[in-house]
Design a protein around this motif. Structure first.
Motif, PDB file in Angstrom:
ATOM      1  N   ALA A 117     -40.872  31.791  23.481  1.00 32.14           N
ATOM      2  CA  ALA A 117     -41.298  31.087  24.688  1.00 32.14           C
ATOM      3  C   ALA A 117     -40.248  30.056  25.086  1.00 32.14           C
ATOM      4  CB  ALA A 117     -42.643  30.404  24.453  1.00 32.14           C
ATOM      5  N   GLY A 118     -39.503  29.574  24.099  1.00 32.69           N
ATOM      6  CA  GLY A 118     -38.430  28.623  24.330  1.00 32.69           C
ATOM      7  C   GLY A 118     -37.365  28.785  23.265  1.00 32.69           C
ATOM      8  N   CYS A 119     -36.112  28.611  23.659  1.00 30.86           N
ATOM      9  CA  CYS A 119     -35.030  28.786  22.697  1.00 30.86           C
ATOM     10  C   CYS A 119     -33.838  27.940  23.118  1.00 30.86           C
ATOM     11  CB  CYS A 119     -34.640  30.256  22.625  1.00 30.86           C
ATOM     12  SG  CYS A 119     -33.408  30.615  21.371  1.00 30.86           S
ATOM     13  N   ILE A 120     -33.374  27.087  22.206  1.00 28.19           N
ATOM     14  CA  ILE A 120     -32.154  26.306  22.416  1.00 28.19           C
ATOM     15  C   ILE A 120     -31.261  26.594  21.222  1.00 28.19           C
ATOM     16  CG2 ILE A 120     -31.154  23.992  22.579  1.00 28.19           C
ATOM     17  CD1 ILE A 120     -33.881  23.059  23.672  1.00 28.19           C
ATOM     18  N   GLU A 121     -30.044  27.013  21.498  1.00 26.37           N
ATOM     19  CA  GLU A 121     -29.087  27.288  20.433  1.00 26.37           C
ATOM     20  C   GLU A 121     -27.730  26.769  20.896  1.00 26.37           C
ATOM     21  OE1 GLU A 121     -29.594  31.509  19.844  1.00 26.37           O
ATOM     22  OE2 GLU A 121     -31.389  31.197  18.608  1.00 26.37           O
ATOM     23  N   GLU A 122     -27.446  25.514  20.531  1.00 27.95           N
ATOM     24  CA  GLU A 122     -26.215  24.904  21.013  1.00 27.95           C
ATOM     25  C   GLU A 122     -25.711  23.809  20.080  1.00 27.95           C
ATOM     26  OE1 GLU A 122     -27.477  23.377  24.786  1.00 27.95           O
ATOM     27  OE2 GLU A 122     -28.456  21.621  23.900  1.00 27.95           O
ATOM     28  N   PHE A 123     -24.436  23.568  20.175  1.00 30.09           N
ATOM     29  CA  PHE A 123     -23.811  22.435  19.500  1.00 30.09           C
ATOM     30  C   PHE A 123     -23.641  21.349  20.548  1.00 30.09           C
ATOM     31  CE2 PHE A 123     -22.602  26.020  16.882  1.00 30.09           C
ATOM     32  CZ  PHE A 123     -22.776  25.514  15.600  1.00 30.09           C
ATOM     33  N   GLN A 124     -23.816  20.119  20.145  1.00 31.79           N
ATOM     34  CA  GLN A 124     -23.689  19.011  21.090  1.00 31.79           C
ATOM     35  C   GLN A 124     -22.246  18.526  21.104  1.00 31.79           C
ATOM     36  OE1 GLN A 124     -26.659  16.400  19.518  1.00 31.79           O
ATOM     37  NE2 GLN A 124     -28.328  17.577  20.398  1.00 31.79           N
ATOM     38  N   GLY A 125     -21.735  18.340  22.293  1.00 29.03           N
ATOM     39  CA  GLY A 125     -20.363  17.874  22.444  1.00 29.03           C
ATOM     40  C   GLY A 125     -19.384  19.028  22.554  1.00 29.03           C
ATOM     41  N   TYR A 126     -19.191  19.750  21.473  1.00 25.47           N
ATOM     42  CA  TYR A 126     -18.282  20.893  21.472  1.00 25.47           C
ATOM     43  C   TYR A 126     -18.734  21.876  20.405  1.00 25.47           C
ATOM     44  CZ  TYR A 126     -16.167  19.280  17.127  1.00 25.47           C
ATOM     45  OH  TYR A 126     -15.965  18.923  15.819  1.00 25.47           O
ATOM     46  N   THR A 127     -18.254  23.107  20.509  1.00 27.55           N
ATOM     47  CA  THR A 127     -18.600  24.123  19.513  1.00 27.55           C
ATOM     48  C   THR A 127     -17.472  24.211  18.493  1.00 27.55           C
ATOM     49  OG1 THR A 127     -19.847  25.383  21.143  1.00 27.55           O
ATOM     50  CG2 THR A 127     -19.165  26.553  19.143  1.00 27.55           C
ATOM     51  N   PRO A 128     -17.759  23.868  17.240  1.00 28.19           N
ATOM     52  CA  PRO A 128     -16.726  23.957  16.203  1.00 28.19           C
ATOM     53  C   PRO A 128     -16.202  25.388  16.063  1.00 28.19           C
ATOM     54  CG  PRO A 128     -18.652  22.760  15.412  1.00 28.19           C
ATOM     55  CD  PRO A 128     -19.027  23.389  16.728  1.00 28.19           C
ATOM     56  N   ASP A 129     -14.941  25.487  15.608  1.00 31.63           N
ATOM     57  CA  ASP A 129     -14.288  26.788  15.494  1.00 31.63           C
ATOM     58  C   ASP A 129     -14.567  27.508  14.188  1.00 31.63           C
ATOM     59  OD1 ASP A 129     -13.101  26.387  17.962  1.00 31.63           O
ATOM     60  OD2 ASP A 129     -11.287  25.508  17.106  1.00 31.63           O
ATOM     61  N   ASP A 130     -14.894  26.759  13.135  1.00 28.39           N
ATOM     62  CA  ASP A 130     -14.991  27.397  11.822  1.00 28.39           C
ATOM     63  C   ASP A 130     -16.296  27.052  11.115  1.00 28.39           C
ATOM     64  OD1 ASP A 130     -14.604  24.763  11.079  1.00 28.39           O
ATOM     65  OD2 ASP A 130     -12.658  25.095  10.150  1.00 28.39           O
ATOM     66  N   ASP A 131     -16.511  27.719   9.996  1.00 26.69           N
ATOM     67  CA  ASP A 131     -17.718  27.566   9.189  1.00 26.69           C
ATOM     68  C   ASP A 131     -17.928  26.108   8.775  1.00 26.69           C
ATOM     69  OD1 ASP A 131     -19.548  29.754   7.595  1.00 26.69           O
ATOM     70  OD2 ASP A 131     -19.377  27.875   6.485  1.00 26.69           O
ATOM     71  N   PHE A 132     -16.878  25.469   8.275  1.00 24.80           N
ATOM     72  CA  PHE A 132     -16.976  24.080   7.814  1.00 24.80           C
ATOM     73  C   PHE A 132     -17.390  23.156   8.954  1.00 24.80           C
ATOM     74  CE2 PHE A 132     -15.192  19.855   7.266  1.00 24.80           C
ATOM     75  CZ  PHE A 132     -15.763  19.476   6.058  1.00 24.80           C
ATOM     76  N   GLU A 153     -52.962  31.751  19.479  1.00 19.39           N
ATOM     77  CA  GLU A 153     -53.605  30.939  18.438  1.00 19.39           C
ATOM     78  C   GLU A 153     -52.834  29.672  18.077  1.00 19.39           C
ATOM     79  OE1 GLU A 153     -54.331  35.271  18.116  1.00 19.39           O
ATOM     80  OE2 GLU A 153     -52.507  34.112  17.888  1.00 19.39           O
ATOM     81  N   GLY A 154     -51.642  29.470  18.647  1.00 19.30           N
ATOM     82  CA  GLY A 154     -50.879  28.265  18.323  1.00 19.30           C
ATOM     83  C   GLY A 154     -49.406  28.433  18.632  1.00 19.30           C
ATOM     84  N   ASN A 155     -48.578  27.677  17.934  1.00 22.55           N
ATOM     85  CA  ASN A 155     -47.131  27.739  18.114  1.00 22.55           C
ATOM     86  C   ASN A 155     -46.444  27.933  16.782  1.00 22.55           C
ATOM     87  OD1 ASN A 155     -46.821  27.359  20.960  1.00 22.55           O
ATOM     88  ND2 ASN A 155     -47.393  25.224  20.672  1.00 22.55           N
ATOM     89  N   ILE A 156     -45.302  28.612  16.830  1.00 21.75           N
ATOM     90  CA  ILE A 156     -44.474  28.826  15.651  1.00 21.75           C
ATOM     91  C   ILE A 156     -43.071  28.373  16.020  1.00 21.75           C
ATOM     92  CG2 ILE A 156     -43.564  30.545  14.049  1.00 21.75           C
ATOM     93  CD1 ILE A 156     -46.080  32.255  14.808  1.00 21.75           C
ATOM     94  N   GLU A 157     -42.511  27.480  15.207  1.00 19.49           N
ATOM     95  CA  GLU A 157     -41.202  26.906  15.506  1.00 19.49           C
ATOM     96  C   GLU A 157     -40.220  27.216  14.385  1.00 19.49           C
ATOM     97  OE1 GLU A 157     -39.666  22.439  15.374  1.00 19.49           O
ATOM     98  OE2 GLU A 157     -41.029  22.797  17.048  1.00 19.49           O
ATOM     99  N   LEU A 158     -39.078  27.765  14.750  1.00 19.02           N
ATOM    100  CA  LEU A 158     -38.010  28.089  13.807  1.00 19.02           C
ATOM    101  C   LEU A 158     -36.833  27.185  14.120  1.00 19.02           C
ATOM    102  CD1 LEU A 158     -36.913  30.108  11.618  1.00 19.02           C
ATOM    103  CD2 LEU A 158     -36.038  31.461  13.548  1.00 19.02           C
ATOM    104  N   THR A 159     -36.315  26.508  13.103  1.00 17.20           N
ATOM    105  CA  THR A 159     -35.209  25.587  13.335  1.00 17.20           C
ATOM    106  C   THR A 159     -34.302  25.488  12.112  1.00 17.20           C
ATOM    107  OG1 THR A 159     -34.662  23.357  14.116  1.00 17.20           O
ATOM    108  CG2 THR A 159     -36.497  23.542  12.595  1.00 17.20           C
ATOM    109  N   MET A 160     -33.106  24.954  12.317  1.00 14.60           N
ATOM    110  CA  MET A 160     -32.192  24.617  11.221  1.00 14.60           C
ATOM    111  C   MET A 160     -32.164  23.105  11.116  1.00 14.60           C
ATOM    112  SD  MET A 160     -28.706  26.487  12.300  1.00 14.60           S
ATOM    113  CE  MET A 160     -28.676  28.219  12.630  1.00 14.60           C
TER     114      MET A 160
END
Length: 191
Positions: A117-132, A153-160
């Motif tokens: 129903a909603g999805c945000i997938e972003e880095f704030q400021g800039y997107t780093p180039d590497d895993d670290f 029946e409710g909401n389900i939220e997935l996050t890091m």
């Protein structure tokens, strides 16, 4: 004809009322009942209890193909009624592993509940180039990855996220609508 129409409307109202009182399920168990009752059901489903404190129970076990997940079961404030379940997946030490866990769970949730129903997938400021750099962004709260699913029946939220030790992991939270509405109604009645 009027009797038939009345019977159909009465039946529809009964079905609608039953649907409104259904609870979101976790591991096939409705998110409802007292904390002790729910913990017992989770133990029967294979989880091990780690204890209870202040309306929150912690359990550990396998969930959705992941070993050693920590499960938090929370009650409504001031009422012994379960309303929220949170699954904390094992720590990931690389972005590839963290993002892989997030994407795998998002894919499974999408298969079961449809598109978020909603999805945000972003880095704030800039997107780093590497895993670290990407893991560093998670630890500094400069990474916002959240997908929200909204079954009736409710909401389900997935996050890091990360903890105070900067361990990074994925969290899956279930919020039961029926029991959350009970406490909301109580607050409205107080006004």
């Amino acid at each position: 004809m009027k009797k038939l129409l009345f019977a159909i409307v009465a039946c529809f109202c009964t079905i609608t009322m039953q649907a409104q009182n259904e609870h979101l399920k976790f591991k096939g168990v409705p998110i409802n009942g007292t904390l002790q009752e729910y913990v017992q059901k989770m133990q029967a489903a294979g989880f091990t209890s780690l204890g209870q404190h202040d309306g929150i129970a912690l359990l550990v076990g396998d969930f959705a193909g992941f070993k050693n997940c920590t499960i938090g079961v929370a009650t409504l404030d001031g009422k012994d009624l379960v309303s929220k379940i949170a699954v904390i997946f094992p720590e990931n030490t690389t972005w590839t592993a963290l993002y892989g866990t997030y994407e795998q769970l998002k894919s499974l949730l999408t298969e079961k509940y449809g598109e978020p129903a909603g999805c945000i997938e972003e880095f704030q400021g800039y997107t780093p180039d590497d895993d670290f750099g990407k893991m560093h962004a998670v630890k500094l709260d400069h990474c916002n990855f959240v997908s929200i699913f909204s079954p009736q029946e409710g909401n389900i939220e997935l996050t890091m996220t990360h903890n105070e030790n900067l361990d990074c992991y994925v969290v899956l939270s279930y919020f039961d609508k029926t029991n959350s509405d009970i406490i909301r109604q109580k607050a409205l009645d107080d006004l």
